[in-house]
Motif scaffolding. Sequence first.
Motif, mmCIF file in Angstrom:
data_model
loop_
_atom_site.group_PDB
_atom_site.id
_atom_site.type_symbol
_atom_site.label_atom_id
_atom_site.label_comp_id
_atom_site.label_asym_id
_atom_site.label_seq_id
_atom_site.Cartn_x
_atom_site.Cartn_y
_atom_site.Cartn_z
ATOM 1 N N LYS A 1 5.433 5.692 4.087
ATOM 2 C CA LYS A 1 4.065 5.180 4.243
ATOM 3 C C LYS A 1 4.101 3.884 5.026
ATOM 4 C CE LYS A 1 2.266 6.919 -0.154
ATOM 5 N NZ LYS A 1 1.630 6.514 -1.415
ATOM 6 N N HIS A 2 3.116 3.701 5.875
ATOM 7 C CA HIS A 2 2.997 2.487 6.671
ATOM 8 C C HIS A 2 1.875 1.652 6.056
ATOM 9 C CE1 HIS A 2 4.123 0.321 10.213
ATOM 10 N NE2 HIS A 2 2.876 0.250 10.654
ATOM 11 N N LEU A 3 2.238 0.530 5.425
ATOM 12 C CA LEU A 3 1.268 -0.238 4.641
ATOM 13 C C LEU A 3 1.510 -1.733 4.824
ATOM 14 C CD1 LEU A 3 1.812 1.693 1.271
ATOM 15 C CD2 LEU A 3 -0.214 1.904 2.712
ATOM 16 N N GLU B 1 0.042 -4.000 -0.131
ATOM 17 C CA GLU B 1 -0.192 -2.614 -0.568
ATOM 18 C C GLU B 1 1.101 -1.981 -1.082
ATOM 19 O OE1 GLU B 1 -3.860 -1.671 2.553
ATOM 20 O OE2 GLU B 1 -1.792 -1.310 3.167
ATOM 21 N N GLU C 1 1.492 -0.285 -4.708
ATOM 22 C CA GLU C 1 1.871 1.128 -4.859
ATOM 23 C C GLU C 1 3.180 1.255 -5.639
ATOM 24 O OE1 GLU C 1 1.254 3.825 -1.718
ATOM 25 O OE2 GLU C 1 -0.827 3.143 -1.522
ATOM 26 N N GLU D 1 7.238 -0.395 6.054
ATOM 27 C CA GLU D 1 7.393 0.993 5.668
ATOM 28 C C GLU D 1 7.772 1.055 4.195
ATOM 29 O OE1 GLU D 1 9.378 3.188 8.980
ATOM 30 O OE2 GLU D 1 7.202 2.985 9.228
ATOM 31 N N TYR D 2 7.179 2.015 3.489
ATOM 32 C CA TYR D 2 7.489 2.207 2.076
ATOM 33 C C TYR D 2 7.810 3.667 1.838
ATOM 34 C CZ TYR D 2 6.693 2.696 -2.981
ATOM 35 O OH TYR D 2 6.816 2.988 -4.320
ATOM 36 N N ASP D 3 9.004 3.894 1.357
ATOM 37 C CA ASP D 3 9.400 5.264 1.016
ATOM 38 C C ASP D 3 9.507 5.359 -0.499
ATOM 39 O OD1 ASP D 3 10.524 7.675 0.560
ATOM 40 O OD2 ASP D 3 12.371 7.330 1.704
#
Lengths: 560, 197
Positions: free
Chosen positions: A3-5, A9, A13, A172-174
Amino acid sequence: MLKHLTGSEIVCEALIKEGVSVVFGIPGGAILPLYGVLSKYPALRHILTRHEQGAAHAADGYARSTGTVGVAFATSGPGATNLVTGLATAMMDSVPMVAITGQVGRAAIGTDAFQEADITGATMPVTKHNYLVMRADDLGRTVHEAFHIARTGRPGPVLIDIPKDVFIEMGEYDPDESIDLPGYSVPGMADEAQIDAAAALINQAERPVILAGHGVVLSRSFDELRELAEKAQIPVVTTLLGISSFPEDHVLSTGFPGMHGMAYASLAIDQADLIINFGSRFDDRIVGDAQRFSTGSKKIHVDIDPAEINKTIHVEAPVVGNIKDVFGQLLPKVKKTTHVEWLQHVEHLKAEHPSLRIPESDRLMGQHVVKALSDVTKGDAIITTGVGQHQMWAAQHYQFKNANSWLSSGGAGTMGYEVPSAIGAQVGNPDKLVWSICGDGGFQMTMMELATVVENRLPIKYAIMNNNHLGMITQWQSFFYDGDYQAETYTGNPDFVKLAEAYGIKGIRVTSQDELESAIREANAHEGPVVVDFVIEKVDDLYPMIPVGQSIEELIEDPN
Amino acid sequence: MAETANGTFQRTIAALVQDRPGVLARIAGLFRRRGFNIASLAVGRSERSGLSRMTFVVEGPEEVVRQVAAQLDRLIDVVEVHDITEQNIVWRELALIKVRANAGKRGEILELANIFRVNVIDIGVESLTMEISGGRQKIDSLIELLRKFGLEEVIRTGRVATLRGTLVEGEDDGLFQSDASKSTYTLPTATGESGSV
């Protein structure tokens, strides 16, 4: 899925993925970008405290009472430094917490910028681990690492410091990324050889005592403890923080030992031929003089933290592992047996050294208050305390019915813990009755959180043990400083009933024994929060007492 | 464990640590607040990328120094700790010694240097600098012998140590040594509070 946040954020998340539903905190400049996205995450309930210390203790009370990780937010500089007492309290008692602090922007770090504090430097000794995160890309992994570290192994607080511009930066969030901590392993099952050695000692013992510490509570091993104690008929002494890990109306329950513990508990430990320590770190308040501590016994020490083994007390049988797993390994190897003579002797100790005599007086004593609270609530409440005489009366006279219903600052001994920890406990247990037993000193250290109580409609009952004194200080000055009383009297206490009313809270004053029960019933029946001002006698003599650094030989039971 | 002249004990600890900002501060802070006394410390990048190797020599009462490895292992950034005091190790220290040496004394000093198999790494008009590596006693002896010529500067490193040959697994008592196996962890779901290893 990647996810691109924004950094903010990602934090939210990741918190939600960790199961977080409540955070305690106060905003400030550097953490505003995080607060700026909270409205997008209604799953995160934010409880606004009036001081960051309150946020930290509330997160601690939430964590202890629910078994999940407590979360606190604070801004940079003074916001972050105000958390330190709360982190130290959680660290000493191994409470899982994650604190997230704002930091000044990356370019300003190290320039003595406005509201800059080196909080990772400051909190190194009072956290299990901490992080300064310099890239939004690292935030997700860091939050998940922090929760893993906080809740596993020997739990503890973890702080994540995040510069303001990292909250704003895109990253980036994985959520599915696995974490990699090569320097961190979590003990589970113990070595079989250690289990065999421990089981052999237990099976040979003639006068065994179980010492159940906070580790039993933290690992939720209540049933296993009871099963072992009953199977081998071993008396159970709980430490101060082990209180409520074993039912106190059980015939094998043998109180808590040490400085102000029950004399019979200290005597049982002294006379035992085997001490089986589950998750206590042989704290100095229990041990006193280490050279003279239970010299006739062999010792088994079960702990998840190998660094606790042989730290203060030499033990014959160390067992390193998760206490719940260790119980599972030990139980089949421990023989069903009885220790009739020893149990009769322990019963005799209880009879000869009752330890809980309430001084005869027409006036209202602290012990009367706790005894009445225990009777009226039938031992069914969650109790929080600060530190001092009120804490010891609570530990001595409240008869806990439920597992894990006692929240007290044991290791750090933090005055003021009682007020906000009750907030965390009530938020985490909305349907339970929470009584906070306060000293008039400790209450005034954190009483600004009454506003938080009102704002969140928390039906907490505060019992102020009001003697206009720092009671434990008067006792020490009486015993150890020739009665030279200094800075122990509070002549400027407010009218606590009026204070409560100023917050819109019901206030009740109790000045005599006759009013006790009806006042407690009235408080319990009231739907909202209540402050009860128990005007009690000032006493210099909380007994039993083993003076600091001494042993059972110096036990002062009750000279009256 | 080696007992020193003043009755305290010495232990040699080898650690593999994350090469990250603040790691030295964490370790130094731990030593300070637990009252551990560092007699020497050597740090440098290791053969594994992202990891540094540290060798500590710790001094103090027996029961205190025995705690050091266990406490170090609690730090998340410390990947492995081995208390190698009682194991078969080789270790070296290094010193640079600048000694006053005019033309009249130079010959005598160089003779000493020869006996100690020391490298002379700089010669000036009034002084020379030599490099010695070896055990502490050898270095101490040379320094004592050179004292009468006039020591201008003595710069010593900490001890670096390694195990001889191969470390056989299971030789240790298992209590104070880090499990080098990686911690793997599955992230918990939003509803669960599971997720222990």
